[in-house]
Design a protein around this motif. Sequence first.
Motif, PDB file in Angstrom:
ATOM      1  N   HIS A 578       0.841  -1.195   0.000  1.00  0.00           N
ATOM      2  CA  HIS A 578       0.000   0.000   0.000  1.00  0.00           C
ATOM      3  C   HIS A 578       0.876   1.245   0.000  1.00  0.00           C
ATOM      4  CE1 HIS A 578      -2.333  -3.265   1.944  1.00  0.00           C
ATOM      5  NE2 HIS A 578      -3.283  -2.821   1.150  1.00  0.00           N
ATOM      6  N   GLY A 579       0.309   2.342  -0.464  1.00  0.00           N
ATOM      7  CA  GLY A 579       1.070   3.579  -0.580  1.00  0.00           C
ATOM      8  C   GLY A 579       1.931   3.558  -1.821  1.00  0.00           C
ATOM      9  N   ALA A 580       2.480   4.719  -2.161  1.00  0.00           N
ATOM     10  CA  ALA A 580       3.258   4.837  -3.395  1.00  0.00           C
ATOM     11  C   ALA A 580       4.482   3.930  -3.391  1.00  0.00           C
ATOM     12  CB  ALA A 580       3.685   6.295  -3.592  1.00  0.00           C
ATOM     13  N   LEU A 581       5.106   3.741  -2.236  1.00  0.00           N
ATOM     14  CA  LEU A 581       6.333   2.956  -2.166  1.00  0.00           C
ATOM     15  C   LEU A 581       6.082   1.476  -1.919  1.00  0.00           C
ATOM     16  CD1 LEU A 581       8.523   5.429  -0.081  1.00  0.00           C
ATOM     17  CD2 LEU A 581       8.395   5.186  -2.556  1.00  0.00           C
ATOM     18  N   MET A 637      -6.200   4.021   4.147  1.00  0.00           N
ATOM     19  CA  MET A 637      -6.854   3.928   2.847  1.00  0.00           C
ATOM     20  C   MET A 637      -5.838   4.190   1.740  1.00  0.00           C
ATOM     21  SD  MET A 637     -10.139   6.076   1.464  1.00  0.00           S
ATOM     22  CE  MET A 637     -10.521   6.150  -0.288  1.00  0.00           C
ATOM     23  N   ASP A 638      -5.881   3.355   0.720  1.00  0.00           N
ATOM     24  CA  ASP A 638      -4.989   3.487  -0.428  1.00  0.00           C
ATOM     25  C   ASP A 638      -5.840   3.619  -1.680  1.00  0.00           C
ATOM     26  OD1 ASP A 638      -2.614   3.635  -1.775  1.00  0.00           O
ATOM     27  OD2 ASP A 638      -2.329   1.470  -1.922  1.00  0.00           O
ATOM     28  N   THR A 639      -5.423   4.511  -2.580  1.00  0.00           N
ATOM     29  CA  THR A 639      -6.187   4.741  -3.814  1.00  0.00           C
ATOM     30  C   THR A 639      -5.285   4.534  -5.020  1.00  0.00           C
ATOM     31  OG1 THR A 639      -5.678   7.102  -3.972  1.00  0.00           O
ATOM     32  CG2 THR A 639      -7.557   6.470  -2.597  1.00  0.00           C
ATOM     33  N   ILE A 640      -5.916   4.168  -6.134  1.00  0.00           N
ATOM     34  CA  ILE A 640      -5.147   3.958  -7.367  1.00  0.00           C
ATOM     35  C   ILE A 640      -4.559   5.271  -7.865  1.00  0.00           C
ATOM     36  CG2 ILE A 640      -7.116   4.266  -8.933  1.00  0.00           C
ATOM     37  CD1 ILE A 640      -5.917   2.016 -10.644  1.00  0.00           C
ATOM     38  N   ALA A 641      -5.205   6.394  -7.536  1.00  0.00           N
ATOM     39  CA  ALA A 641      -4.696   7.696  -7.981  1.00  0.00           C
ATOM     40  C   ALA A 641      -3.318   7.972  -7.409  1.00  0.00           C
ATOM     41  CB  ALA A 641      -5.670   8.799  -7.575  1.00  0.00           C
TER      42      ALA A 641
END
Length: 789
Positions: A578-581, A637-641
């Motif tokens: 999760h998250g960008a990294l 919460m993680d989003t595809i954006a």
Amino acid sequence: TWPFENDTSAIVKKLARRSLASEKRRNLMVVVAVALAAFLVCFAAVISVSIVQIQRNQVADTYEAVLGGMDESQVAALKELPDFARVGEYYLLGQEHSRQGYNASYVYCDSDMMYIARSQMELVKGRLPELADEIAVSESFLSVYGLNAKIGETVRLDTESFYGDYTVTGILEGAGEKEANIFAVAVSKAALTQWPGFDPAGYRAYVHFKNDRQLGQETMAARCREIAAQFGSSHVGMNSNYFASNSRSIDFVTIFGIAALVLAGGYVVIQSIFRISVNDRIQSYGQLRAIGATPKQIRRVVKKESRRLGGIGMLIGILLGVGGGLLLFPKGFHGAYYGAAVLLTAAICWIMVASSVHRPVKIAAGISPLEAMRFLAGQEKTHSRKKHRKLSPVTMGFANFGRDRKKSVSIAVSLSLGGILLLVVSSIALTRSPEQAARLFFPDGDYKLYLSSEQPEEEIMVAGNPLNEELRQELLSVDGVRNVLAARRSLHAKFGTSERAEAGMCDMLTDSNRMDVEAALVSGVMPADTHSILLGTNYQKHYTGMDVGSTMELTLGQKTVTVTISGLFDTAKTANGHGALTIDSAGLFAPEELFHELHPEIESFDYSWSIVSDPKKAESVENSLQEIVSGRSNLGMDTIATHIEYEKMQSSIIFGSLQALSWLLFLFGVVNLINTTLSNQISRKRENSILRSVGLTGKQLCRMSVIEGMCYALFASLTVLILGVPFSMVICAEVSKKSFAGTVVPYRFPFLQMGLFLLVLFGMEVILSVWMVRRQKKQSLVEQMRAQS
């Protein structure tokens, strides 16, 4: 005969100077070509050494290990040990969601820790907080959510544990905060001890050894385990990034790859320029031969010209390359490395210039006086034709194009190199688009809810997993939410041997993920019993003892069991963090029976849920999910954006750099094309004036020149398409397999980039041809017919 009696070096130098003074156009083209080559090689070398140096600087004097489960007195005692040069005190309070939409990561650290962690979070202004109502935050946070508050002014926090007005005492600089929408907030020790979730034994100590250059990883790891046992630390983790970055070597593959492309492009262009120059001056060389000049002396004249022009071009290119590297990476400067990059550039460019002029020098030295007087520049040998065709501007343009096939091939090759590279890079960028790369982490929906807390997952699950049926029904009641799927069942694990230990997420093997995990296996087999597990290849690369068939200790929560590694899987194909990294991606997979054996008290091991929603109601769904998450602790919460933005940033860095390289290589062809076009028009000035005197109009002359130029552009375009498309399709298929777990994404042709390439190519040729014809029309026919070439 004494040696100095036949020393003609002064005459050779004078002839070379006179030749340089008379051929300014040729000189400019050579200098530009060599400068471009030197810039590309030097810039690539400087960037490579700068990146390595920056990474080494980031880990230099930071920390080699972290000891967890320490209290304040134990950290203070560690600071007194003679082994350590510095000990940083750190406490991670956790991440909380704000009503304003951002995520705040609350931390406490002392000044030593802030210095140790300066590559991730740096105090650029002000001081660390000391009172309970003081904080330090980033400039980006203040600009977006803090009304551009300055040091000494107050900002409002509205998260669960920290709500109210706080005074800003310092400005932090963190990496990737805006992209991940997670902002670090440093609090004081007074605020930490008042925090409801404070655990006196929850500190972490980041230690940096004295004489770390003389100590190996094994020695430092063994010493840390002794100290941990002495102080009762619950966990010791070694900083693998420190040892990897500290010993990382320079990327010579990239440097020599670019050097090979530059050598190929520069060789073709410079040889073409000097060959045209030699043809233009062949009668002068014949006159020199007639008055007694030897072939060796002619050879020396041309070589001196090339060396002087090459030296000027190399100097300009090296200065631009070094300047560009310093401008982009000022913190990566290293005198010895930069000096080596300059020497490497000079050697490569010198080889390129020397090899490029070898053939023209041979032509100039081998011409006899009689042959030279008969030779007319622009009247190259034409190929015989069986049919007599009707003369027209179009057919004459084709005839001019076919006069010298070597010249035509030279131009096509030099133009094609950059075009083929541009086609390949652009095709790869379309194959691995940011949207497709981000979709790998969101196969079912655009949103994920997952456990996010400083508290261990097993403790949260034992107390009552917040990812429960009540939450599921609340999510399903949101307008636009179609389904809620359990994406991962996981626990944080510690694993390794008595000598080496690591930590990461251990995912449960289920019916829904078994096929995907099996497809990611690189060696071994799927677990056949309860005490068999799968290990990620990223761990196995660093720890050679952890291989198929090896045993190790696995700790899930507080319970440890001995397991056997039955197989290794490619972590890139199972990335699900999760998250960008995506730092919480699965590092291990274990059977469901092992989870229940170690933790029979846990009813639900759900770690992450995928939210399937209606794309047309994306905005309202996201707002509703944010409200639900903000009202519950231990959830993130993680989003595809978020992933798309991160992938765009990465793509712009990687593919943008390669596309820039493509256009720079294309400039070699542009230089060659400009030189050839101008040389053709100048050498054919007398010929064109004769044609005009017998009735050829200026419009017809322009059309003839444009047709010839179009042939060069068309020939180069066909070469790019014929060679580049199959090559790019093969490369894109391999990239697709590695990026999308063996799936081959249909090839997409980069119409925009190649359309721009063709526009520049054809447009430039038309402009050059028209400009030269108009320039010739300004002179009278008599003046042009008197011209010798």
